[in-house]
Design an enzyme around this catalytic site. Structure first.
Site, PDB file in Angstrom:
ATOM      1  N   ASP A  34     -29.409 -24.783  -1.646  1.00 58.54           N
ATOM      2  CA  ASP A  34     -29.553 -25.615  -0.444  1.00 58.54           C
ATOM      3  C   ASP A  34     -30.944 -25.517   0.168  1.00 58.54           C
ATOM      4  O   ASP A  34     -31.743 -24.657  -0.206  1.00 58.54           O
ATOM      5  CB  ASP A  34     -28.479 -25.224   0.596  1.00 58.54           C
ATOM      6  CG  ASP A  34     -28.194 -23.733   0.615  1.00 58.54           C
ATOM      7  OD1 ASP A  34     -29.101 -22.959   0.278  1.00 58.54           O
ATOM      8  OD2 ASP A  34     -27.069 -23.335   0.969  1.00 58.54           O
TER       9      ASP A  34
ATOM     10  N   ASN B 268     -17.886 -18.113   8.145  1.00 58.54           N
ATOM     11  CA  ASN B 268     -16.829 -19.126   8.202  1.00 58.54           C
ATOM     12  C   ASN B 268     -16.395 -19.544   6.794  1.00 58.54           C
ATOM     13  O   ASN B 268     -15.770 -20.579   6.618  1.00 58.54           O
ATOM     14  CB  ASN B 268     -17.289 -20.348   9.000  1.00 58.54           C
ATOM     15  CG  ASN B 268     -18.460 -21.069   8.344  1.00 58.54           C
ATOM     16  OD1 ASN B 268     -18.939 -20.645   7.291  1.00 58.54           O
ATOM     17  ND2 ASN B 268     -18.918 -22.147   8.940  1.00 58.54           N
TER      18      ASN B 268
ATOM     19  N   HIS C 130     -18.261 -20.492   4.316  1.00 58.91           N
ATOM     20  CA  HIS C 130     -19.007 -21.540   3.600  1.00 58.91           C
ATOM     21  C   HIS C 130     -19.638 -20.951   2.340  1.00 58.91           C
ATOM     22  O   HIS C 130     -19.938 -19.757   2.277  1.00 58.91           O
ATOM     23  CB  HIS C 130     -20.033 -22.240   4.500  1.00 58.91           C
ATOM     24  CG  HIS C 130     -21.227 -21.428   4.907  1.00 58.91           C
ATOM     25  ND1 HIS C 130     -21.832 -21.551   6.139  1.00 58.91           N
ATOM     26  CD2 HIS C 130     -21.963 -20.485   4.248  1.00 58.91           C
ATOM     27  CE1 HIS C 130     -22.877 -20.739   6.212  1.00 58.91           C
ATOM     28  NE2 HIS C 130     -22.969 -20.084   5.092  1.00 58.91           N
TER      29      HIS C 130
ATOM     30  N   GLU D 259     -19.643 -26.478   4.570  1.00 58.81           N
ATOM     31  CA  GLU D 259     -18.981 -25.935   5.747  1.00 58.81           C
ATOM     32  C   GLU D 259     -17.488 -26.292   5.713  1.00 58.81           C
ATOM     33  O   GLU D 259     -17.067 -27.145   4.921  1.00 58.81           O
ATOM     34  CB  GLU D 259     -19.625 -26.532   7.010  1.00 58.81           C
ATOM     35  CG  GLU D 259     -21.120 -26.233   7.140  1.00 58.81           C
ATOM     36  CD  GLU D 259     -21.421 -24.797   7.602  1.00 58.81           C
ATOM     37  OE1 GLU D 259     -20.599 -23.886   7.399  1.00 58.81           O
ATOM     38  OE2 GLU D 259     -22.517 -24.606   8.165  1.00 58.81           O
TER      39      GLU D 259
HETATM   40  C1  F6R Z   1     -27.843 -19.787   1.358  1.00 52.80           C
HETATM   41  C2  F6R Z   1     -26.428 -20.111   1.236  1.00 52.80           C
HETATM   42  C3  F6R Z   1     -25.453 -19.586   2.237  1.00 52.80           C
HETATM   43  C4  F6R Z   1     -25.531 -18.072   2.396  1.00 52.80           C
HETATM   44  C5  F6R Z   1     -24.555 -17.614   3.477  1.00 52.80           C
HETATM   45  C6  F6R Z   1     -24.641 -16.111   3.710  1.00 52.80           C
HETATM   46  O1  F6R Z   1     -28.575 -20.373   0.314  1.00 52.80           O
HETATM   47  O2  F6R Z   1     -26.064 -20.798   0.342  1.00 52.80           O
HETATM   48  O3  F6R Z   1     -24.155 -19.960   1.842  1.00 52.80           O
HETATM   49  O4  F6R Z   1     -25.232 -17.467   1.187  1.00 52.80           O
HETATM   50  O5  F6R Z   1     -24.841 -18.271   4.680  1.00 52.80           O
HETATM   51  O6  F6R Z   1     -25.882 -15.798   4.252  1.00 52.80           O
HETATM   52  P1  F6R Z   1     -26.316 -14.278   4.481  1.00 52.80           P
HETATM   53  O7  F6R Z   1     -26.519 -13.688   3.133  1.00 52.80           O
HETATM   54  O8  F6R Z   1     -27.622 -14.382   5.252  1.00 52.80           O
HETATM   55  O9  F6R Z   1     -25.238 -13.637   5.255  1.00 52.80           O
END
Ligand code: F6R
Length: 264
Positions: A90, A159, A161, A166
């Site tokens: 992303d 959450n 995701h 989301e």
């Molecule tokens: C980022 C992504 C997100 C993160 C998720 C956890 O490229 O795809 O799904 O993996 O938000 O983020 P952290 O590791 O910062 O807790």
């Protein structure tokens, strides 16, 4: 989940839970560092066995120690990205690749500037694309042309995701523009300087795109992920819990520290 207290350390636990689709392999490592080491070792082994691989890569805090270890291993001659192709999950809409909080900058800083993976081999969605649909379609085409995702590494949001899919995301969705949940914007605000408005929209591979990967490794550390991890693995798959779609994936390994495994 039980850990072996006799050793004084939470011992590695490996088990398979049957979800609604395929079994998921769960590994609980004793510490955040051990989680990073496990995921690093799996990636190095994969790169050694399949140098021409196609990887899906996440950003965020969780994989940073994995990337640091990969850089060390590259410098020690234990792994190479020379023949690999990578696609990031992303990117924020509105941030160019030179913006310090962009995921393009994160990837250069944490991995690409330090290993033999050069421009052209790695792919990151363009957060400044004028024609967003064309950008997303081109990304999907590039993945298909490279033979499809072989191994995707994922983090998970509080959450649940995955990528920036989301709650509410369709399990068949492909790469597209998405609105970020307010909790995601808040969680990621730490990466922006004071006064900088964190983006509220992003481009993300879809759950459908991710599920096509031949192998998926999810990593989660810390108590803030415990609920999402439990919901991902134990709830009936639903759009409310995007990561629960992984119960339909063919080969999923979930690597946790004891805090992230606490609700299992
Ligand atoms: C980022 C992504 C997100 C993160 C998720 C956890 O490229 O795809 O799904 O993996 O938000 O983020 P952290 O590791 O910062 O807790």
């Amino acid at each position: 989940m039980k850990t072996d207290a006799a050793s004084g350390l939470a011992q590695k636990v490996q088990t398979k839970l049957s979800g609604h689709g395929q079994p998921m392999t769960i590994v609980v490592e004793p510490s955040v560092e051990a989680v990073a080491a496990h995921v690093h070792d799996a990636l190095v082994e994969h790169l050694q066995r399949t140098p021409r691989t196609v990887l899906g890569l996440p950003t965020g805090g969780t994989p940073i120690p994995v990337y640091a270890r990969l850089v060390e291993s590259y410098r020690a001659g234990r792994c190479s990205f020379k023949h690999a192709t990578t696609f990031n999950l992303d990117e924020y809409i509105g941030l160019g690749a030179e913006h310090p909080a962009s995921y393009a900058a994160y990837m250069r800083e944490n991995l690409f500037d330090h290993v033999d993976c050069s421009v052209g081999q790695y792919h990151i969605l363009d957060g400044l694309a004028e024609d967003v649909e064309a950008e997303c379609a081109a990304y999907e085409n590039a993945m298909a042309a490279s033979g499809g995702l072989e191994l995707v590494l994922l983090g998970i949001g509080q959450n649940a995701h995955i990528g920036f899919n989301e709650p509410g995301s369709d399990f068949h969705a492909r790469t597209r523009a998405v609105d970020l949940a307010p909790s995601t914007v808040a969680a990621n605000a730490r990466y922006f300087r004071e006064g900088q408005q964190p983006p509220t929209k992003a481009l993300s591979m879809g759950i459908g795109t991710i599920l096509e990967a031949r192998r998926i490794i999810v990593m989660a550390t810390g108590s803030s992920k415990a609920k999402a991890v439990r919901r991902m693995m134990t709830e009936a798959p639903s759009r409310d819990v995007p990561a629960s779609a992984l119960q339909f994936a063919t080969d999923v390994t979930i690597v946790l520290d004891p805090a992230a495994a606490a609700e299992l």
